[in-house]
Design a protein around this motif. Structure first.
Motif, PDB file in Angstrom:
ATOM      1  N   GLY A 210      10.241   5.810  -2.687  1.00 39.20           N
ATOM      2  CA  GLY A 210       8.872   6.079  -3.134  1.00 39.20           C
ATOM      3  C   GLY A 210       8.704   5.862  -4.624  1.00 39.20           C
ATOM      4  N   VAL A 211       9.654   6.341  -5.410  1.00 44.06           N
ATOM      5  CA  VAL A 211       9.591   6.159  -6.859  1.00 44.06           C
ATOM      6  C   VAL A 211       9.686   4.680  -7.213  1.00 44.06           C
ATOM      7  CG1 VAL A 211      10.865   6.591  -9.008  1.00 44.06           C
ATOM      8  CG2 VAL A 211      10.437   8.469  -7.408  1.00 44.06           C
ATOM      9  N   ALA A 212      10.546   3.938  -6.497  1.00 42.23           N
ATOM     10  CA  ALA A 212      10.682   2.511  -6.761  1.00 42.23           C
ATOM     11  C   ALA A 212       9.394   1.766  -6.433  1.00 42.23           C
ATOM     12  CB  ALA A 212      11.846   1.934  -5.958  1.00 42.23           C
ATOM     13  N   ILE A 213       8.726   2.136  -5.347  1.00 41.63           N
ATOM     14  CA  ILE A 213       7.458   1.492  -4.989  1.00 41.63           C
ATOM     15  C   ILE A 213       6.402   1.751  -6.051  1.00 41.63           C
ATOM     16  CG2 ILE A 213       5.548   1.546  -3.333  1.00 41.63           C
ATOM     17  CD1 ILE A 213       7.650   1.905  -1.138  1.00 41.63           C
ATOM     18  N   VAL A 214       6.320   3.002  -6.502  1.00 43.98           N
ATOM     19  CA  VAL A 214       5.351   3.339  -7.550  1.00 43.98           C
ATOM     20  C   VAL A 214       5.678   2.589  -8.836  1.00 43.98           C
ATOM     21  CG1 VAL A 214       4.514   5.228  -9.017  1.00 43.98           C
ATOM     22  CG2 VAL A 214       4.749   5.572  -6.555  1.00 43.98           C
ATOM     23  N   ALA A 215       6.952   2.476  -9.179  1.00 44.12           N
ATOM     24  CA  ALA A 215       7.350   1.776 -10.395  1.00 44.12           C
ATOM     25  C   ALA A 215       7.015   0.288 -10.302  1.00 44.12           C
ATOM     26  CB  ALA A 215       8.849   1.961 -10.643  1.00 44.12           C
ATOM     27  N   VAL A 216       7.219  -0.325  -9.144  1.00 41.35           N
ATOM     28  CA  VAL A 216       6.891  -1.742  -8.985  1.00 41.35           C
ATOM     29  C   VAL A 216       5.388  -1.956  -9.084  1.00 41.35           C
ATOM     30  CG1 VAL A 216       6.877  -3.639  -7.303  1.00 41.35           C
ATOM     31  CG2 VAL A 216       8.967  -2.343  -7.683  1.00 41.35           C
TER      32      VAL A 216
END
Length: 103
Positions: free
Chosen positions: A22-28
């Motif tokens: 989830g954090v990676a998706i938000v960061a992308v």
């Protein structure tokens, strides 16, 4: 075996994995919004990777097919010569079919 016996396993690792995804998706998404042309570059890089993997897979499949031809040609067909598979040789089975014997 007791059907009422239960055991629990921790799901903390899976929860941490979901959180990181989830954090990676938000960061992308944030990086795509903040950095111009990033989305196009990511799509182009992903396209290049997918095409390279597809070409490698096709090459391996072709190589395996080419290498299989001599193996197939050298092996030949095998069959039994001293057996008869005539339908008249089938014997009738007497009795009923029974399930497993209980002790």
């Amino acid at each position: 075996m007791d059907p009422n016996k239960k055991a629990k396993e921790s799901t903390k690792g899976s929860a941490l994995g979901f959180l990181l995804v989830g954090v990676a998706i938000v960061a992308v998404i944030a990086a795509i919004i903040l950095i111009p042309n990033l989305f196009e570059n990511l799509v182009l890089a992903l396209l290049i990777i997918v095409v390279a993997i597809a070409l490698i897979a096709i090459g391996i499949a072709l190589l395996a097919g080419i290498l299989a031809i001599p193996m197939y040609a050298m092996k030949g067909a095998e069959y039994q010569t001293d057996m008869s598979y005539d339908i008249d040789d089938v014997k009738e089975v007497d009795g009923k079919m029974e399930g497993p014997k209980k002790d």
